[in-house]
Design an enzyme around this catalytic site. Sequence first.
Site, PDB file in Angstrom:
ATOM      1  N   CYS A 163       0.808  -1.220   0.000  1.00 39.23           N
ATOM      2  CA  CYS A 163       0.000   0.000   0.000  1.00 39.23           C
ATOM      3  C   CYS A 163       0.845   1.275   0.000  1.00 39.23           C
ATOM      4  O   CYS A 163       0.286   2.381  -0.009  1.00 39.23           O
ATOM      5  CB  CYS A 163      -0.955  -0.005   1.185  1.00 39.23           C
ATOM      6  N   HIS A 303      -2.061   8.370   5.743  1.00 40.97           N
ATOM      7  CA  HIS A 303      -2.424   7.035   5.270  1.00 40.97           C
ATOM      8  C   HIS A 303      -3.817   6.673   5.782  1.00 40.97           C
ATOM      9  O   HIS A 303      -4.652   6.188   5.020  1.00 40.97           O
ATOM     10  CB  HIS A 303      -1.378   6.031   5.737  1.00 40.97           C
ATOM     11  N   GLU A 314      -0.098   5.902  13.552  1.00 39.94           N
ATOM     12  CA  GLU A 314       0.263   6.990  12.645  1.00 39.94           C
ATOM     13  C   GLU A 314      -0.086   8.353  13.244  1.00 39.94           C
ATOM     14  O   GLU A 314       0.699   9.306  13.148  1.00 39.94           O
ATOM     15  CB  GLU A 314      -0.449   6.816  11.307  1.00 39.94           C
ATOM     16  N   LYS A 332      -9.238   8.503   2.416  1.00 38.66           N
ATOM     17  CA  LYS A 332      -9.777   7.146   2.322  1.00 38.66           C
ATOM     18  C   LYS A 332     -11.202   7.062   2.861  1.00 38.66           C
ATOM     19  O   LYS A 332     -11.931   6.114   2.551  1.00 38.66           O
ATOM     20  CB  LYS A 332      -8.880   6.151   3.063  1.00 38.66           C
ATOM     21  N   HIS A 337      -9.923   2.348   0.472  1.00 37.59           N
ATOM     22  CA  HIS A 337      -8.486   2.077   0.428  1.00 37.59           C
ATOM     23  C   HIS A 337      -8.162   1.345  -0.877  1.00 37.59           C
ATOM     24  O   HIS A 337      -8.474   0.159  -1.029  1.00 37.59           O
ATOM     25  CB  HIS A 337      -8.085   1.240   1.632  1.00 37.59           C
ATOM     26  N   PHE A 396       1.967  -3.360   3.855  1.00 36.93           N
ATOM     27  CA  PHE A 396       2.318  -4.666   4.389  1.00 36.93           C
ATOM     28  C   PHE A 396       3.767  -4.981   4.026  1.00 36.93           C
ATOM     29  O   PHE A 396       4.238  -4.656   2.936  1.00 36.93           O
ATOM     30  CB  PHE A 396       1.414  -5.750   3.809  1.00 36.93           C
TER      31      PHE A 396
END
Length: 408
Positions: A163, A303, A314, A332, A337, A396
């Site tokens: 991502c 993010h 975050e 998002k 996402h 990931f």
Amino acid sequence: MTHVGDIAVTGLGLVTPAGIGVEENWRRVLSGRSCAAPDDTLAGMPVGISCRVPGFDAEELLPDFPAWQLERFVQLALAAARMAVRDAGWDPGRWDGTRVGVVLGNSLGGAATFEEQHDVLRERGPAKVSPLLVTRYMPNMGAGYLAIDLGVLGPSIGVATACASGATAVGTARDLLRSGTCDIVLAGASESALTRTVMSGLAKMGALSRSDAAAEHVSKPFDAERDGFVAAEGAGVLVLERTRDAAARGATVRALLAGYGTSSDSHHATAPHPGGLGIERAVRTALGDAAVAPTSVDHVNAHGTATPMNDLIEGRMLHRVLGGRAAVTSTKGVTGHALAAAGAIEAAYTVLAVQHGVMPPVANLKNPDPGLELDLVSGEPRTGRVEVALSTSLGFGGHNAALVFTAA
């Protein structure tokens, strides 16, 4: 004020759940209305909603290209790239293709074709498997087909950092320009993997929201009641050039890419470092690269996946590094996402925030997480001069990337 390393963003192309084209995307993102909706292809699944690109017709948008040969993630990328090139004022028939590069991110490739052809193999035998299986499945084919379509003869690079792929692609493109390898680079990412198998895997690992609320209210980054993301598809492409080259041809510059940072968590396959140390290194590197003080950041497109762990880690990192001045959003909440494409799409939205002095709200943010000390944009867009903006991406595998954009 520019400095020697600044790169000009001269073109944008967006094909996302928020719409087809930059203007349509920007209106929807500023509205704060989620694109999530029930997905008929996921009927009977544990999670039956997604964010798909509305009204996408490859034959209409790519009439001179054999779109039927292409996986949907490639179709989305080609449409976005053509938009970006037009927006930048370039004619691919007239540029020196040897000085043009492509860096395009993707993570899951042609998952739909692979699943379909696996069924063909089991049910009808190997003689019936499509000869297009491999070229439709390979994740590098987005970059490959962009080069074919636009006459790009310089580097054509596929990037896969989960991502973070879109942001990694933009940063890698920056390096190609700084090194003198290219004069123009198309950078971004695409993803379209909303298949029953992929969605089953995401649901099983606990990444997707299981909320029983109406689809449009499910994705809620930084909200105390968030419980996962809504998966999406889409593509975003930026045209990047050195500032002096853009000025020499009289190009319109939307914003400057002033800094890039990347790092690895070296911690876990799917969970971010609990202290946010990996993404912090990427952010601090990007700010240092841009010669920008952390307290000078006006806006962050985070993010912000709406998973409990990501947003807390975050968010605490952003406060620790930037303080409380920056206005923080996560788009998002609107788009869902888009996995590998997310960083590129959000980079484009960050550029638009800098260019127009408007910061999008976080969709569905009703009860901000009390564990966060962030100035979250909610309810309505926020207007104000945006001199410095930050876009963050985590993936990931522990991949992190951060981009700093400044006003032209």
